[in-house]
Design an enzyme around this catalytic site. Structure first.
Site, PDB file in Angstrom:
ATOM      1  CB  CYS A   1      79.885  84.332  18.733  1.00  0.00           C
ATOM      2  SG  CYS A   1      80.257  85.131  17.143  1.00  0.00           S
TER       3      CYS A   1
ATOM      4  CG  HIS B   1      84.313  84.595  14.587  1.00  0.00           C
ATOM      5  ND1 HIS B   1      83.402  84.625  15.612  1.00  0.00           N
ATOM      6  CD2 HIS B   1      85.328  85.416  14.956  1.00  0.00           C
ATOM      7  CE1 HIS B   1      83.843  85.430  16.558  1.00  0.00           C
ATOM      8  NE2 HIS B   1      85.014  85.935  16.176  1.00  0.00           N
TER       9      HIS B   1
ATOM     10  CD  GLU C   1      80.892  79.944  13.528  1.00  0.00           C
ATOM     11  OE1 GLU C   1      80.445  79.504  14.594  1.00  0.00           O
ATOM     12  OE2 GLU C   1      81.950  80.622  13.468  1.00  0.00           O
TER      13      GLU C   1
ATOM     14  CB  CYS D   1      78.828  83.319  13.875  1.00  0.00           C
ATOM     15  SG  CYS D   1      80.590  83.706  13.720  1.00  0.00           S
TER      16      CYS D   1
END
Length: 188
Positions: A118, A88, A90, A121
């Site tokens: 999420c 992801h 991040e 993260c």
């Protein structure tokens, strides 16, 4: 966009060719003196990263990690490209920041993400000891700041961070909504 100079302390993988931005590059319209960089300025950088994800066919989410007025980590969703469910935006940005700063603890850093993180993260932000999180759009399906659950600043965790949501939220949400609308129209 130009590739970073080889002698700059911020090095990016070959797939990331956006040069670092320092606060000294931000100027006012009234004069040529440097100004304090706003949260919106850094979110613009995260939106540029999200655009890179879009161009790669990924969900358009971007993130930057800022330390002492400079971007030390930049990421965009790469899960499909890397065949990695943890890639992801991040996480990619945090990995790069940790590598560039030589420490997995990023206590004096701020993260700017185009969407509410999420649970994965958000957990990584806690473990990295991020000082401040700023995000754009809320994520009503997987947001772990406040939308679905509250991972950040949970009373049983030993780390607290400042959080500001809604930074350029309209633009961040529009990018995601357009992506998913186009995917549905293509029958995906």
């Amino acid at each position: 966009m130009h590739p970073p100079q080889a002698n700059h302390p911020f090095s990016e993988p070959d797939t990331m060719t956006v040069p670092p931005v320092s606060m000294n590059q931000r100027r006012t319209a009234k004069d040529e003196r440097s100004t304090t960089v706003s949260d919106e300025f850094w979110m613009e950088e995260a939106l540029r990263a999200a655009q890179r994800a879009l161009e790669a066919g990924e969900v358009p989410v971007g993130a930057v990690v800022v330390h002492a007025g400079e971007i030390v980590g930049r990421g965009w969703n790469r899960s499909l490209i890397d065949s990695d469910p943890t890639a992801h935006a991040e996480i990619v940005a945090l990995r790069q920041a940790g590598s560039n700063l030589g420490n997995y603890r990023l206590e004096d850093c701020e993260v700017f993400a185009t969407i509410e993180p999420c649970p994965m993260c958000a957990g990584a932000l806690v473990h990295a000891r991020i000082k401040r999180l700023l995000y754009g759009a809320n994520d009503p399906k997987a947001g772990a700041v406040h939308s679905v659950m509250e991972v950040l600043n949970h009373p049983q965790l030993n780390h607290r961070m400042e959080v500001r949501g809604g930074v350029l939220a309209g633009r961040c949400a529009e990018l995601l909504q357009t992506f998913f609308r186009d995917r549905r129209a293509e029958g995906r």
